[in-house]
Design a protein around this motif. Structure first.
Motif, PDB file in Angstrom:
ATOM      1  N   VAL A 359       0.846  -1.189   0.000  1.00 17.97           N
ATOM      2  CA  VAL A 359       0.000   0.000   0.000  1.00 17.97           C
ATOM      3  C   VAL A 359       0.884   1.242   0.000  1.00 17.97           C
ATOM      4  CG1 VAL A 359      -1.738   1.311   1.267  1.00 17.97           C
ATOM      5  CG2 VAL A 359      -1.828  -1.189   1.258  1.00 17.97           C
ATOM      6  N   ASP A 360       0.667   2.147  -0.949  1.00 25.11           N
ATOM      7  CA  ASP A 360       1.415   3.398  -1.013  1.00 25.11           C
ATOM      8  C   ASP A 360       0.587   4.598  -0.575  1.00 25.11           C
ATOM      9  OD1 ASP A 360       3.793   2.216  -2.002  1.00 25.11           O
ATOM     10  OD2 ASP A 360       2.899   2.128  -3.997  1.00 25.11           O
ATOM     11  N   GLY A 361      -0.727   4.459  -0.545  1.00 25.77           N
ATOM     12  CA  GLY A 361      -1.572   5.568  -0.138  1.00 25.77           C
ATOM     13  C   GLY A 361      -2.932   5.084   0.330  1.00 25.77           C
ATOM     14  N   ARG A 362      -3.553   5.886   1.187  1.00 21.68           N
ATOM     15  CA  ARG A 362      -4.872   5.558   1.719  1.00 21.68           C
ATOM     16  C   ARG A 362      -5.765   6.781   1.666  1.00 21.68           C
ATOM     17  NH1 ARG A 362      -1.442   2.278   4.686  1.00 21.68           N
ATOM     18  NH2 ARG A 362      -2.198   0.168   5.111  1.00 21.68           N
ATOM     19  N   ALA A 363      -7.072   6.524   1.594  1.00 17.73           N
ATOM     20  CA  ALA A 363      -8.065   7.589   1.633  1.00 17.73           C
ATOM     21  C   ALA A 363      -9.334   7.039   2.258  1.00 17.73           C
ATOM     22  CB  ALA A 363      -8.347   8.128   0.229  1.00 17.73           C
ATOM     23  N   ALA A 364     -10.206   7.954   2.670  1.00 19.80           N
ATOM     24  CA  ALA A 364     -11.488   7.561   3.252  1.00 19.80           C
ATOM     25  C   ALA A 364     -12.617   8.150   2.417  1.00 19.80           C
ATOM     26  CB  ALA A 364     -11.601   8.035   4.694  1.00 19.80           C
ATOM     27  N   LEU A 365     -13.577   7.308   2.052  1.00 19.83           N
ATOM     28  CA  LEU A 365     -14.753   7.771   1.317  1.00 19.83           C
ATOM     29  C   LEU A 365     -15.673   8.549   2.261  1.00 19.83           C
ATOM     30  CD1 LEU A 365     -13.575   5.383  -0.363  1.00 19.83           C
ATOM     31  CD2 LEU A 365     -15.910   4.789  -0.983  1.00 19.83           C
ATOM     32  N   ALA A 366     -16.290   9.573   1.744  1.00 18.61           N
ATOM     33  CA  ALA A 366     -17.215  10.358   2.577  1.00 18.61           C
ATOM     34  C   ALA A 366     -18.458   9.552   2.931  1.00 18.61           C
ATOM     35  CB  ALA A 366     -17.596  11.644   1.857  1.00 18.61           C
ATOM     36  N   HIS A 367     -18.839   8.582   2.080  1.00 16.22           N
ATOM     37  CA  HIS A 367     -20.048   7.787   2.311  1.00 16.22           C
ATOM     38  C   HIS A 367     -19.737   6.325   2.050  1.00 16.22           C
ATOM     39  CE1 HIS A 367     -22.216  11.610   2.303  1.00 16.22           C
ATOM     40  NE2 HIS A 367     -21.552  11.908   1.200  1.00 16.22           N
ATOM     41  N   ALA A 368     -20.268   5.457   2.870  1.00 14.46           N
ATOM     42  CA  ALA A 368     -20.040   4.026   2.709  1.00 14.46           C
ATOM     43  C   ALA A 368     -20.793   3.503   1.491  1.00 14.46           C
ATOM     44  CB  ALA A 368     -20.489   3.277   3.960  1.00 14.46           C
ATOM     45  N   PRO A 369     -20.231   2.525   0.791  1.00 13.05           N
ATOM     46  CA  PRO A 369     -20.928   1.915  -0.347  1.00 13.05           C
ATOM     47  C   PRO A 369     -22.212   1.217   0.101  1.00 13.05           C
ATOM     48  CG  PRO A 369     -18.592   1.341  -0.336  1.00 13.05           C
ATOM     49  CD  PRO A 369     -18.880   1.979   0.982  1.00 13.05           C
ATOM     50  N   ASP A 370     -23.129   1.088  -0.805  1.00  6.86           N
ATOM     51  CA  ASP A 370     -24.383   0.398  -0.500  1.00  6.86           C
ATOM     52  C   ASP A 370     -24.085  -1.029  -0.051  1.00  6.86           C
ATOM     53  OD1 ASP A 370     -25.480   2.705  -1.369  1.00  6.86           O
ATOM     54  OD2 ASP A 370     -26.334   1.898  -3.235  1.00  6.86           O
ATOM     55  N   GLU A 373     -19.722  -1.650   4.883  1.00 10.11           N
ATOM     56  CA  GLU A 373     -19.325  -0.693   5.901  1.00 10.11           C
ATOM     57  C   GLU A 373     -17.991  -0.023   5.607  1.00 10.11           C
ATOM     58  OE1 GLU A 373     -19.314  -2.482   9.710  1.00 10.11           O
ATOM     59  OE2 GLU A 373     -21.474  -2.933   9.714  1.00 10.11           O
ATOM     60  N   SER A 374     -17.147  -0.665   4.828  1.00  4.80           N
ATOM     61  CA  SER A 374     -15.810  -0.131   4.585  1.00  4.80           C
ATOM     62  C   SER A 374     -15.864   1.139   3.747  1.00  4.80           C
ATOM     63  CB  SER A 374     -14.939  -1.165   3.863  1.00  4.80           C
ATOM     64  OG  SER A 374     -13.688  -0.596   3.508  1.00  4.80           O
ATOM     65  N   ARG A 375     -15.134   2.144   4.197  1.00  5.50           N
ATOM     66  CA  ARG A 375     -14.980   3.369   3.421  1.00  5.50           C
ATOM     67  C   ARG A 375     -13.512   3.595   3.055  1.00  5.50           C
ATOM     68  NH1 ARG A 375     -17.617   8.398   6.129  1.00  5.50           N
ATOM     69  NH2 ARG A 375     -16.584   7.632   8.017  1.00  5.50           N
ATOM     70  N   LEU A 376     -12.749   2.518   3.125  1.00  2.00           N
ATOM     71  CA  LEU A 376     -11.313   2.601   2.850  1.00  2.00           C
ATOM     72  C   LEU A 376     -11.042   2.525   1.354  1.00  2.00           C
ATOM     73  CD1 LEU A 376      -8.323   2.524   3.828  1.00  2.00           C
ATOM     74  CD2 LEU A 376      -8.550   0.023   3.903  1.00  2.00           C
ATOM     75  N   ALA A 377     -10.173   3.416   0.871  1.00  2.00           N
ATOM     76  CA  ALA A 377      -9.659   3.352  -0.502  1.00  2.00           C
ATOM     77  C   ALA A 377      -8.143   3.253  -0.435  1.00  2.00           C
ATOM     78  CB  ALA A 377     -10.079   4.580  -1.292  1.00  2.00           C
ATOM     79  N   LEU A 378      -7.557   2.395  -1.277  1.00  2.00           N
ATOM     80  CA  LEU A 378      -6.112   2.181  -1.292  1.00  2.00           C
ATOM     81  C   LEU A 378      -5.537   2.580  -2.637  1.00  2.00           C
ATOM     82  CD1 LEU A 378      -5.895  -1.369   0.349  1.00  2.00           C
ATOM     83  CD2 LEU A 378      -5.708   0.861   1.476  1.00  2.00           C
ATOM     84  N   GLU A 399      -8.454  -7.057  -0.882  1.00  3.10           N
ATOM     85  CA  GLU A 399      -9.289  -8.003  -0.146  1.00  3.10           C
ATOM     86  C   GLU A 399      -8.776  -8.191   1.273  1.00  3.10           C
ATOM     87  OE1 GLU A 399     -12.127  -8.981  -1.380  1.00  3.10           O
ATOM     88  OE2 GLU A 399     -11.548  -7.718  -3.080  1.00  3.10           O
ATOM     89  N   ARG A 400      -7.463  -8.252   1.412  1.00  4.86           N
ATOM     90  CA  ARG A 400      -6.865  -8.407   2.739  1.00  4.86           C
ATOM     91  C   ARG A 400      -7.281  -7.279   3.680  1.00  4.86           C
ATOM     92  NH1 ARG A 400      -0.798  -6.907   2.875  1.00  4.86           N
ATOM     93  NH2 ARG A 400      -1.805  -4.855   3.031  1.00  4.86           N
ATOM     94  N   ASP A 401      -7.248  -6.047   3.146  1.00  2.76           N
ATOM     95  CA  ASP A 401      -7.570  -4.871   3.967  1.00  2.76           C
ATOM     96  C   ASP A 401      -9.040  -4.471   3.892  1.00  2.76           C
ATOM     97  OD1 ASP A 401      -4.913  -4.899   4.512  1.00  2.76           O
ATOM     98  OD2 ASP A 401      -4.424  -3.032   3.476  1.00  2.76           O
ATOM     99  N   GLN A 402      -9.837  -5.261   3.156  1.00  5.02           N
ATOM    100  CA  GLN A 402     -11.267  -5.009   3.015  1.00  5.02           C
ATOM    101  C   GLN A 402     -11.538  -3.601   2.496  1.00  5.02           C
ATOM    102  OE1 GLN A 402     -12.740  -5.970   6.967  1.00  5.02           O
ATOM    103  NE2 GLN A 402     -13.029  -8.115   6.403  1.00  5.02           N
ATOM    104  N   ALA A 403     -10.795  -3.214   1.461  1.00  7.02           N
ATOM    105  CA  ALA A 403     -10.940  -1.881   0.876  1.00  7.02           C
ATOM    106  C   ALA A 403     -12.138  -1.834  -0.057  1.00  7.02           C
ATOM    107  CB  ALA A 403      -9.674  -1.502   0.120  1.00  7.02           C
ATOM    108  N   ALA A 404     -12.831  -0.721  -0.038  1.00  7.23           N
ATOM    109  CA  ALA A 404     -13.965  -0.540  -0.937  1.00  7.23           C
ATOM    110  C   ALA A 404     -13.497  -0.250  -2.351  1.00  7.23           C
ATOM    111  CB  ALA A 404     -14.850   0.603  -0.434  1.00  7.23           C
TER     112      ALA A 404
END
Length: 474
Positions: A359-370, A373-378, A399-404
């Protein structure tokens, strides 16, 4: 050094390229995380035992880079602050604090070289390391050139604890010689003084009893008492227009006071850790020339977009085309990763340069996907040739980090069928009625062609609030 320019990269690298005695005033608010576990900073650590962290994350370890810095002092008998650093090793051991002090010492030596004989340096720090930094600065600038320990006092809503609330920062002022630029500043007259004397200047007169008579005034307006070394300046309110969402942002009034006192119009002000550019903004307002350096491309982007709005301010070291992007990827791959990640709105670079788990970068989504629960972006960045196996590895990391969402960033566009098929296999997610491919391929070439990937609304990684995503555009 070219005035009125921003410089991206390590300030040490830039300063070593510049001529001596070219700067009138230096202000620095260097990276340091006083909220880190205090004991950790003083614990002995095995060299190379931990991954090396990027300096702008304010985390310090006794790693291979710290060993190299220390040995550069130990082996150079005539190097400024050499004996001080060696002595601090006896006190601090192989610790994060010593790693930090060696980092600062090698940069402060260059700053002193850049100062004109009439120049001053102001170093902003907090009590966690201020006492050690002063020892280092005494060794580099000379104890006789210590001018002030300024106390910036402020108020904020505190949490209850079994201590007096810490409501101040320390700023050390040093000069290069005793012939220093100095513009006397004054404090406002007290209300009682104004009421009694009407703002007129008090004359030192002796009455018939041989005592000083404070009632004698002249017709000249009083400037007020010379300014003290304790400054009561409020912090930036959460809703203030001045606030840019940068974690270490300082008030404009604080920097304006420093620049007024120790420089004149047309002088050059340098901030080697310029962050969101408050010092630069203050220098411009006061008709000074300036130069700002920062190791975070997010900071450089923030200054250009928020401080300068529609002005085209030159930024050295930031890639402006594919040729310069390739050069950065080849010569400074970690810097390239950081810069590339932050081309995506809402993304911050990973803390670790090595051992980052793909992983080189991370972000958080403002809204969870339908339905999730995960709002993680990699994000992962590859500066070399495209490899399908690397893309598949990144898919597994998601998949390991359960990223959206995941964004795979390359220098050149990836157009192979196999790569596109791999991305499609991750499927899509829906957020507020819009669909997004879970794994998206994007390139720096796309960036220079002003094409962003399909991004949902993101959160600002430094404030946690919804991001104005036009800020990070091109």
């Amino acid at each position: 050094m070219e005035p009125n320019h921003l410089y991206y990269g390590d300030c040490l690298d830039w300063m070593r390229q510049w001529d001596a005695e070219c700067v009138d005033l230096i202000y620095l608010d260097p990276p340091f995380n006083s909220a880190a576990k205090y004991n950790v900073l003083f614990a002995d650590e095995p060299a190379g035992g931990k991954a090396q962290y990027r300096a702008f994350n304010d985390t310090w370890h006794w790693d291979d880079a710290a060993v190299e810095r220390y040995e550069a002092f130990e082996n150079a008998l005539a190097k400024p602050a050499r004996d001080t650093i060696v002595g601090l090793r006896q006190i601090l051991g192989k610790s994060g604090m010593l790693a930090y002090l060696t980092y600062m010492a090698e940069r402060l030596i260059e700053m002193r070289r850049l100062l004109k004989p009439t120049g001053s340096l102001y170093l902003h720090c907090d009590p966690t390391a201020s006492h050690y930094l002063k020892i280092v600065m005494d060794a580099i600038f000379g104890k006789k050139n210590f001018r002030n320990e300024l106390v910036w006092s402020y108020r904020r809503w505190p949490a209850k604890q079994q201590n007096f609330q810490r409501m101040h920062d320390v700023i050390f002022r040093y000069s290069k010689t005793d012939k220093v630029i100095w513009n006397q500043l004054y404090e406002p007259l007290a209300e009682s003084t104004l009421k009694r004397f009407g703002g007129k200047q008090i004359v030192s007169a002796i009455n018939e009893d041989g005592q000083r008579d404070p009632s004698v005034t002249s017709d000249e307006k009083s400037m007020g008492p010379p300014m003290r070394d304790v400054w009561n300046i409020g912090i930036i309110a959460p809703a203030a227009k001045e606030r840019l969402g940068y974690p270490t942002q300082k008030p404009l009034a604080l920097l304006e006071r420093i620049i007024k006192a120790s420089s004149n119009e047309g002088d050059i002000v340098l901030d080697p850790f310029c962050g969101c550019g408050t010092s630069i903004d203050a220098a411009r307002r006061l008709n000074r020339r300036w130069a700002g350096i920062d190791i975070s491309s997010f900071a450089i982007d923030l200054i250009r977009k928020e401080r300068f709005k529609n002005e085209d301010i030159p930024a050295k070291g930031i890639p402006r085309d594919m040729a310069s992007a390739r050069k950065l990827a080849r010569e400074k791959p970690f810097d390239f990763e950081s810069w590339a990640v932050m081309r995506l709105p809402g993304f911050a670079p990973n803390m670790k340069q090595t051992g980052d788990g793909g992983v080189d970068g991370r972000a958080a989504l403002a809204h969870a996907p339908d339905g999730a629960e995960s709002r993680l972006a990699l994000a992962q960045v590859k500066g070399g040739r495209f490899s399908l196996s690397h893309l598949r590895d990144f898919s597994g990391v998601m998949e390991r980090d359960q990223a959206a969402l995941g964004y795979y960033i390359t220098l050149d566009p990836v157009e192979t069928r196999a790569a596109r098929a791999e991305a499609r296999e991750k499927g899509k997610i829906a957020i507020l009625g819009a669909e997004y491919e879970r794994l998206q391929l994007w390139s720096i070439h796309d960036y220079f062609e002003r094409r962003l990937p399909n991004l949902p609304q993101m959160l600002n990684p430094y404030t946690g609030k919804e991001l104005d995503q036009t800020l990070a555009l091109f």
